[in-house]
Motif scaffolding. Structure first.
Motif, mmCIF file in Angstrom:
data_model
loop_
_atom_site.group_PDB
_atom_site.id
_atom_site.type_symbol
_atom_site.label_atom_id
_atom_site.label_comp_id
_atom_site.label_asym_id
_atom_site.label_seq_id
_atom_site.Cartn_x
_atom_site.Cartn_y
_atom_site.Cartn_z
ATOM 1 N N UNK A 74 -18.636 4.313 1.397
ATOM 2 C CA UNK A 74 -18.570 2.668 0.768
ATOM 3 C C UNK A 74 -18.010 2.572 -0.662
ATOM 4 N N UNK A 75 -16.950 3.059 -0.541
ATOM 5 C CA UNK A 75 -15.867 2.833 -1.617
ATOM 6 C C UNK A 75 -14.600 2.618 -1.315
ATOM 7 N N UNK A 76 -13.826 2.131 -2.089
ATOM 8 C CA UNK A 76 -12.504 1.760 -1.996
ATOM 9 C C UNK A 76 -11.410 1.935 -3.236
ATOM 10 N N UNK A 77 -10.178 1.939 -2.773
ATOM 11 C CA UNK A 77 -9.150 1.900 -3.771
ATOM 12 C C UNK A 77 -8.014 0.939 -3.336
ATOM 13 N N UNK A 78 -7.021 0.695 -4.482
ATOM 14 C CA UNK A 78 -6.287 -0.310 -4.308
ATOM 15 C C UNK A 78 -4.752 0.560 -4.136
ATOM 16 N N UNK A 79 -4.189 0.214 -3.062
ATOM 17 C CA UNK A 79 -2.797 0.823 -3.028
ATOM 18 C C UNK A 79 -1.826 0.120 -3.593
ATOM 19 N N UNK A 80 -1.712 -1.083 -3.258
ATOM 20 C CA UNK A 80 -0.624 -2.149 -3.630
ATOM 21 C C UNK A 80 -1.070 -3.483 -4.132
ATOM 22 N N UNK A 81 -0.724 -4.217 -4.974
ATOM 23 C CA UNK A 81 -0.773 -5.391 -5.501
ATOM 24 C C UNK A 81 0.555 -5.995 -5.642
ATOM 25 N N UNK A 82 0.455 -7.227 -5.166
ATOM 26 C CA UNK A 82 1.745 -8.274 -5.419
ATOM 27 C C UNK A 82 1.340 -9.536 -6.132
ATOM 28 N N UNK B 192 -7.953 0.163 0.610
ATOM 29 C CA UNK B 192 -8.309 1.154 1.563
ATOM 30 C C UNK B 192 -9.448 1.561 1.409
ATOM 31 N N UNK B 193 -10.447 1.173 2.374
ATOM 32 C CA UNK B 193 -11.860 1.331 2.341
ATOM 33 C C UNK B 193 -12.341 2.659 3.086
ATOM 34 N N UNK B 194 -13.063 3.278 2.320
ATOM 35 C CA UNK B 194 -13.837 4.629 2.861
ATOM 36 C C UNK B 194 -15.061 4.306 3.293
ATOM 37 N N UNK B 195 -15.293 4.161 4.681
ATOM 38 C CA UNK B 195 -16.448 3.868 5.217
ATOM 39 C C UNK B 195 -17.786 4.679 5.069
ATOM 40 N N UNK C 237 -10.983 15.063 -4.189
ATOM 41 C CA UNK C 237 -12.461 14.447 -4.109
ATOM 42 C C UNK C 237 -12.474 13.040 -3.771
ATOM 43 N N UNK C 238 -13.436 12.728 -2.901
ATOM 44 C CA UNK C 238 -13.485 11.188 -2.391
ATOM 45 C C UNK C 238 -13.770 10.296 -3.311
ATOM 46 N N UNK C 239 -14.732 10.696 -4.529
ATOM 47 C CA UNK C 239 -15.183 9.894 -5.481
ATOM 48 C C UNK C 239 -14.012 9.456 -6.319
ATOM 49 N N UNK C 240 -13.106 10.269 -6.613
ATOM 50 C CA UNK C 240 -11.921 10.069 -7.487
ATOM 51 C C UNK C 240 -10.978 9.313 -6.759
ATOM 52 N N UNK C 241 -10.740 9.706 -5.182
ATOM 53 C CA UNK C 241 -9.506 8.922 -4.432
ATOM 54 C C UNK C 241 -10.050 7.588 -4.250
ATOM 55 N N UNK C 242 -11.156 7.311 -4.109
ATOM 56 C CA UNK C 242 -11.844 5.908 -3.623
ATOM 57 C C UNK C 242 -12.505 5.481 -4.867
ATOM 58 N N UNK C 243 -11.987 5.013 -5.981
ATOM 59 C CA UNK C 243 -12.627 5.150 -7.515
ATOM 60 C C UNK C 243 -13.433 4.087 -7.568
#
Length: 144
Positions: A85-93, A79-82, A113-119
């Motif tokens: 310009x940060x992203x997070x991982x929701x799922x990994x298989x 999940x990328x926050x435009x 906080x966006x910085x923590x959500x998109x770490x």
């Protein structure tokens, strides 16, 4: 043909068309030490977020401490926050050489906080920047 049969036939044709649609469409975007694909059909843009599934195929298996077998394929939902310009991982298989699921993880980030959500930052000239730019390109094409 009565109305019921006609409506039933139309419903069957519509359902058949929906079911026959491909559920994924993998586009190769990199071929270095591993192949990287993104799922073009399932890129979703919601406000400033882009959700994308990425599939990686390793030329040599990787060994992860959390996973008991060698890993040949990894499928990750980013999940990328435009705006920042940060992203997070929701799922990994993780998959073995035969594409059997070996392990999977779901990450839950409920920070306000966006910085923590998109770490994770998108670093210039990184694989993630390549993924992000390809998503922007595909989303731009679908808006035309």
């Amino acid at each position: 043909m009565n109305k019921f049969n006609l409506v039933f036939l139309i419903c069957i044709l519509i359902l058949n068309n929906i079911i026959a649609q491909p559920k994924e469409d993998w586009l190769k975007i990199s071929d270095n030490d591993k192949l990287i694909f993104i799922d073009k059909l399932n890129i979703v843009k919601l406000d400033n977020e882009i959700n994308v599934w990425v599939f990686e195929q390793y030329k040599k298996p990787i060994d992860l401490e959390e996973v008991e077998k060698d890993i040949y394929f990894v499928k990750t939902k980013y999940v990328i926050e435009k705006e920042i310009l940060r992203y997070k991982i929701d799922d990994v298989i993780y998959y073995d050489r035969y594409k059997n699921v070996v392990k999977s993880f779901h990450y839950n980030s409920s920070y306000n906080d966006l910085i923590y959500r998109y770490n994770l930052p998108i670093i210039k000239n990184s694989e993630m920047e390549l993924i992000y730019l390809k998503c922007i390109e595909i989303l731009g094409q679908s808006n035309n």
